[in-house]
Design a protein around this motif. Structure first.
Motif, short mmCIF file in Angstrom:
data_model
loop_
_atom_site.label_atom_id
_atom_site.label_comp_id
_atom_site.label_asym_id
_atom_site.label_seq_id
_atom_site.Cartn_x
_atom_site.Cartn_y
_atom_site.Cartn_z
N LYS A 103 -51.67 -11.96 -61.74
CA LYS A 103 -51.95 -10.59 -61.29
C LYS A 103 -53.24 -10.59 -60.48
O LYS A 103 -54.25 -11.14 -60.90
CB LYS A 103 -52.08 -9.67 -62.50
N ARG A 104 -53.18 -9.95 -59.32
CA ARG A 104 -54.36 -9.87 -58.46
C ARG A 104 -55.34 -8.83 -59.00
O ARG A 104 -54.94 -7.84 -59.63
CB ARG A 104 -53.96 -9.54 -57.03
N ILE A 105 -56.61 -9.06 -58.71
CA ILE A 105 -57.66 -8.19 -59.26
C ILE A 105 -57.75 -6.88 -58.49
O ILE A 105 -58.12 -5.85 -59.07
CB ILE A 105 -59.01 -8.94 -59.25
N ALA A 140 -60.51 -8.79 -54.31
CA ALA A 140 -59.23 -8.07 -54.24
C ALA A 140 -58.03 -9.00 -54.28
O ALA A 140 -57.02 -8.70 -54.93
CB ALA A 140 -59.20 -7.22 -52.96
N LYS A 141 -58.10 -10.13 -53.59
CA LYS A 141 -56.94 -11.03 -53.51
C LYS A 141 -56.97 -12.15 -54.54
O LYS A 141 -56.04 -12.96 -54.61
CB LYS A 141 -56.85 -11.62 -52.10
N LYS A 142 -58.01 -12.21 -55.33
CA LYS A 142 -58.12 -13.25 -56.35
C LYS A 142 -57.31 -12.87 -57.59
O LYS A 142 -57.02 -11.69 -57.81
CB LYS A 142 -59.57 -13.51 -56.70
N LEU A 147 -60.53 -16.32 -63.03
CA LEU A 147 -61.87 -15.88 -63.40
C LEU A 147 -62.61 -16.97 -64.15
O LEU A 147 -62.08 -17.57 -65.09
CB LEU A 147 -61.80 -14.62 -64.27
N SER A 148 -63.86 -17.22 -63.75
CA SER A 148 -64.67 -18.26 -64.36
C SER A 148 -66.14 -17.94 -64.13
O SER A 148 -66.47 -17.10 -63.29
CB SER A 148 -64.34 -19.62 -63.73
N PRO A 149 -67.06 -18.59 -64.87
CA PRO A 149 -68.49 -18.39 -64.61
C PRO A 149 -68.85 -18.68 -63.16
O PRO A 149 -69.69 -17.99 -62.57
CB PRO A 149 -69.15 -19.37 -65.58
N ALA A 150 -68.23 -19.70 -62.58
CA ALA A 150 -68.52 -20.06 -61.19
C ALA A 150 -68.11 -18.94 -60.24
O ALA A 150 -68.83 -18.62 -59.28
CB ALA A 150 -67.80 -21.35 -60.81
N ARG A 195 -58.48 -12.62 -72.06
CA ARG A 195 -59.76 -12.72 -72.79
C ARG A 195 -60.93 -12.55 -71.83
O ARG A 195 -60.77 -12.75 -70.61
CB ARG A 195 -59.86 -14.06 -73.51
N MET A 196 -62.07 -12.20 -72.36
CA MET A 196 -63.28 -12.03 -71.56
C MET A 196 -63.80 -13.39 -71.11
O MET A 196 -64.03 -14.28 -71.93
CB MET A 196 -64.36 -11.31 -72.38
#
Length: 435
Positions: A103-105, A140-142, A147-150, A195-196
């Motif tokens: 799912k895109r953000i 938007a397209k990610k 999702l990661s700390p980087a 998860r967060m």
């Protein structure tokens, strides 16, 4: 070693990417491609990449849609390994009932903003909406699964890069993290995210806030008299409003967002007597809730009266030559009474005109420098930190973090009271530094 494989360069359209031979979309032309697992894995390269890079498109059995990724490599063997691993991971998800297609953000950001903007009168909500608008072009397209700390660190780097003076304080970054966590927790509740993600640590020491020293403040306030002397009526009107906005914020320490929604009903006089003027008190609503703000000087009444008289003049008609202001109307507003979104550009023009754009440390001054100037001057005048923190809607720890140097200046007499005599030959000032 790849299993079943076939070359593909037949001009087919793969997920909106036009293969070689079509002139409809030259920039995204496929220059090379391979298929594996009977077409379930599709590797391809595009002409709009500066370096030859394999991309992959995955189709999982019994699911809708495709998963598209960059393998990040131009090596065909490594690209296939990446795609094959991705295929196996997504196949396991499919078999265990998890969502396969990422799912895109972007759509989640839009949904989140629609959900919270019903309460946008709250300053904290405005901050969240503003942050989401700044994040959206980058995320938007990610996909949520990326999702990661980087990824969060890169986002903050972009926000710093786009900041006015190319920096964000550790405190501002912490606030960004807090608002971002609020968004991500909402996405978890809504099923976008499992998860967060872990957040990177904030580094660096708190820098001094750019403010006005007495010399530059005097230069600025004197220049205000000349700044409003222009022939164009509309420009003069805006500059008159800016003049009193600057003086009011510097004498109250209220935040820009708090000033934006300040209404006439929120201002009143308290106390006073035969020999003492009453205090001017403003009721403001900010990110820490509602609070009463006592102005540093009764002169603020003069600044408010000028705005009041300007608005009366603008509202006067032949039928009603002396109208009364609606208590619900905004103090800082356009001629039609609407909210002034920001004084940012006009304030920058004022600073440039007065030649006080930067403080003694070379930092660019902004509208928030008025709040920092208020804090600095109040501490230098000996106001107790607890009292000041309460008036400003902040904490003593925050004052100590950013204005500790000011507290030492305010305590100069106390710190030097044991000195009984002047050292022979010493000058009474530091003018020798510039001799």
């Amino acid at each position: 070693m790849f299993g079943s494989c076939s070359d593909s360069n037949d001009g087919l359209n793969f997920g909106g990417l036009v293969a070689k031979g079509s002139a409809d979309n030259a920039k995204s032309m496929v220059t090379a491609s391979k298929t594996f697992r009977e077409g379930a894995i599709y590797l391809y390269q595009r002409s709009d990449f500066k370096k030859p890079t394999w991309l992959c498109r995955i189709k999982i059995p019994n699911t809708k849609g495709y998963i598209t990724r960059s393998t990040g490599t131009g090596d065909e063997h490594q690209a296939f390994k990446f795609a094959d691993d991705l295929y196996n991971q997504q196949l396991v998800k499919s078999l265990t009932g998890e969502t396969v297609v990422g799912k895109r953000i972007g759509p989640a950001i839009d949904a989140y903003v629609r959900r919270i903007e019903v309460d946008k009168e709250r300053l904290s909500i405005r901050y969240k909406i503003l942050l989401m608008n700044r994040i959206k072009p980058h995320w938007a397209k990610k996909l949520f699964e990326d999702l990661s700390p980087a990824m969060i660190s890169k986002l903050v780097d972009k926000l710093i890069e786009n900041a006015r003076d190319g920096r964000l304080s550790p405190n501002t970054i912490k606030r960004i993290y807090s608002d971002l966590k609020h968004f991500l927790q909402w996405t978890i509740d809504e099923g976008y995210l499992d998860r967060m993600p872990r957040f990177p640590k904030t580094n660096g020491q708190a820098a001094r806030r750019p403010h006005f020293d007495p010399r530059d403040w005097q230069r600025l306030t004197r220049h205000l008299r000349e700044f409003i002397k222009v022939e164009n009526k509309a420009v003069r009107r805006d500059r008159m409003m800016l003049r009193d906005y600057v003086l009011i914020l510097a004498n109250t320490g209220i935040r820009v967002g708090e000033a934006r929604i300040l209404k006439w009903r929120d201002i009143r006089e308290v106390g006073g007597g035969p020999d003492t003027p009453p205090n001017i008190v403003l009721t403001v609503s900010g990110k820490t809730g509602k609070r009463e703000v006592v102005a540093a000087s009764s002169e603020i009444k003069t600044y408010l009266k000028r705005i009041h008289d300007l608005r009366i003049e603008e509202l006067a008609t032949d039928d009603i030559p002396h109208p009364k202001l609606d208590p619900e109307s905004l103090v800082f507003c356009h001629k039609d009474g609407s909210e002034i979104g920001s004084f940012k550009k006009s304030f920058a023009a004022l600073l440039k005109s007065a030649n006080v754009e930067r403080d003694t440390h070379g930092q660019v001054r902004t509208l928030y420098s008025l709040r920092h100037t208020y804090a600095t001057f109040r501490l230098q005048n000996g106001v107790h930190q607890f009292t000041l923190a309460k008036n400003m809607g902040t904490s003593v720890a925050m004052l100590e973090q950013y204005y500790g140097h000011t507290s030492n200046i305010a305590a100069a007499d106390e710190l030097t009271k044991r000195i009984k005599k002047t050292v022979s030959g010493a000058k009474t000032s530091l003018s020798w530094l510039t001799d």
